[in-house]
Enzyme design. Structure first.
Site, mmCIF file in Angstrom:
data_model
loop_
_atom_site.group_PDB
_atom_site.id
_atom_site.type_symbol
_atom_site.label_atom_id
_atom_site.label_comp_id
_atom_site.label_asym_id
_atom_site.label_seq_id
_atom_site.Cartn_x
_atom_site.Cartn_y
_atom_site.Cartn_z
ATOM 1 N N ASN A 273 -4.789 -6.621 5.071
ATOM 2 C CA ASN A 273 -5.587 -5.483 4.643
ATOM 3 C C ASN A 273 -6.131 -5.772 3.247
ATOM 4 O O ASN A 273 -5.356 -6.005 2.311
ATOM 5 C CB ASN A 273 -4.704 -4.223 4.630
ATOM 6 N N HIS B 122 -7.324 -3.217 -1.269
ATOM 7 C CA HIS B 122 -7.056 -3.149 -2.706
ATOM 8 C C HIS B 122 -7.803 -4.210 -3.516
ATOM 9 O O HIS B 122 -7.753 -4.185 -4.750
ATOM 10 C CB HIS B 122 -5.556 -3.154 -2.953
ATOM 11 N N HIS C 284 -9.746 0.041 5.526
ATOM 12 C CA HIS C 284 -9.725 1.485 5.766
ATOM 13 C C HIS C 284 -10.916 2.123 5.069
ATOM 14 O O HIS C 284 -11.004 2.113 3.841
ATOM 15 C CB HIS C 284 -8.412 2.052 5.221
ATOM 16 N N ARG D 289 -12.202 5.293 4.005
ATOM 17 C CA ARG D 289 -11.731 6.664 3.802
ATOM 18 C C ARG D 289 -12.898 7.629 3.597
ATOM 19 O O ARG D 289 -13.984 7.250 3.186
ATOM 20 C CB ARG D 289 -10.811 6.733 2.581
ATOM 21 N N ARG E 289 -12.617 5.741 -1.487
ATOM 22 C CA ARG E 289 -11.881 5.276 -2.675
ATOM 23 C C ARG E 289 -11.652 3.767 -2.654
ATOM 24 O O ARG E 289 -11.440 3.162 -3.693
ATOM 25 C CB ARG E 289 -10.536 5.999 -2.805
ATOM 26 N N GLU F 48 -9.601 0.814 9.976
ATOM 27 C CA GLU F 48 -8.755 2.003 9.936
ATOM 28 C C GLU F 48 -9.626 3.203 9.611
ATOM 29 O O GLU F 48 -10.485 3.135 8.715
ATOM 30 C CB GLU F 48 -7.652 1.847 8.885
ATOM 31 N N THR G 104 -1.778 6.009 2.962
ATOM 32 C CA THR G 104 -1.404 6.692 4.192
ATOM 33 C C THR G 104 0.109 6.875 4.228
ATOM 34 O O THR G 104 0.868 5.913 4.161
ATOM 35 C CB THR G 104 -1.863 5.883 5.419
ATOM 36 N N GLU H 39 0.567 1.197 16.402
ATOM 37 C CA GLU H 39 1.070 0.555 15.192
ATOM 38 C C GLU H 39 2.155 1.463 14.636
ATOM 39 O O GLU H 39 1.885 2.599 14.224
ATOM 40 C CB GLU H 39 -0.034 0.335 14.161
ATOM 41 N N HIS I 286 3.062 -1.119 6.987
ATOM 42 C CA HIS I 286 3.125 -0.224 5.842
ATOM 43 C C HIS I 286 4.345 -0.560 4.989
ATOM 44 O O HIS I 286 5.481 -0.481 5.425
ATOM 45 C CB HIS I 286 3.185 1.259 6.214
#
Length: 250
Positions: free
Chosen positions: A10, A13, A46, A48, A52, A76, A107, A157, A200
């Site tokens: 992922n 970030h 993701h 959003r 963000r 996502e 999340t 998941e 996660h």
């Protein structure tokens, strides 16, 4: 055990770092390219509601990159009409429907598929008919797994956040209890014909027991890998995660 466990990286970030200062750097698409070159089996991002992390144009560029490299982009998204339209236009190979609240940092917890079945099922159907393989990010509970199957999802998941928190707190008893729940959930989901992914909060220190779950096909890991890349570089961080995952499958 199943074949070699896949690692989805992922890269949200990387976008977080870019957005902290504005501008174009570091580019999350460049991060995805570096992850692919370092052995990632897939790229997760993701989009959003508040943008963000990823921006709309990031997702378009990521899809172009992943298609050219024959690597799945896993988008996502929340179960909203806005995100459904974007995903239908984008046509990523994979879509993971997750819960989303504006006030959360990341999340937290799984999607309540039982309570939202009537709204989630049509979205799963449209995405599937559009060519995306749909997964639902859920807790390892039989009721949620049954609901995911009923919705027509191909993948679940399982949320490993509580396990990661217990592990970080050195609460060995609680971590073992949650791990058993994840193991049982994976076995049950597999028995229903669902592909099992987990993710996660996974780190070098806690990933082994999760990777060793026989039914696991893919782990999705982001924040920790990007964080470690600050100190050791992205390729070494991915290679070390890959090494630990592979060792757990022996």
């Amino acid at each position: 055990m199943s074949d070699k466990l896949r690692l989805g990286v992922n890269i949200d970030h990387v976008a977080t770092l870019r957005n902290a200062r504005g501008g174009a750097h570091p580019d999350p698409v460049a991060g995805a390219w570096a992850a692919i070159q370092s052995g990632a089996d897939g790229i997760t991002a993701h989009l959003r509601e508040d943008r963000r992390h990823m921006r709309d144009d990031d997702m378009v560029r990521l899809q172009t990159l992943c298609e050219s490299e024959d690597i799945p982009l896993n988008m996502e998204m929340a179960a909203t009409s806005e995100m459904l339209k974007i995903a239908l236009d984008l046509k990523p190979k994979a879509v993971c429907i997750v819960p989303e609240r504006r006030e959360e940092r990341t999340t937290e917890g799984g999607l309540d598929v039982v309570g939202q079945h009537n709204s989630v099922a049509p979205i799963v159907r449209e995405l599937t008919e559009n060519g995306s393989r749909v997964s639902l990010f859920i807790e390892a509970q039989r009721t949620q797994i049954d609901a995911a199957k009923s919705c027509g999802a191909a993948v679940v998941e399982l949320h490993t956040g509580a396990y990661a928190h217990a592990h970080e707190d050195d609460n060995i008893e609680l971590a073992a209890e949650i791990l058993k729940t994840l193991q049982d959930g994976a076995t049950y989901a597999h028995s229903l014909g669902l592909e099992v992914h987990l993710g996660h909060g996974l780190t070098f220190d806690n990933v082994s027991d999760i990777a060793a779950i026989p039914e696991a096909v893919e782990l999705n890991i982001g924040h920790f890998i990007i964080g470690e890349a600050v100190f050791m570089g992205l390729e070494p961080a991915i290679l070390e995660m890959r090494r630990i995952m592979d060792a757990a499958r022996v």
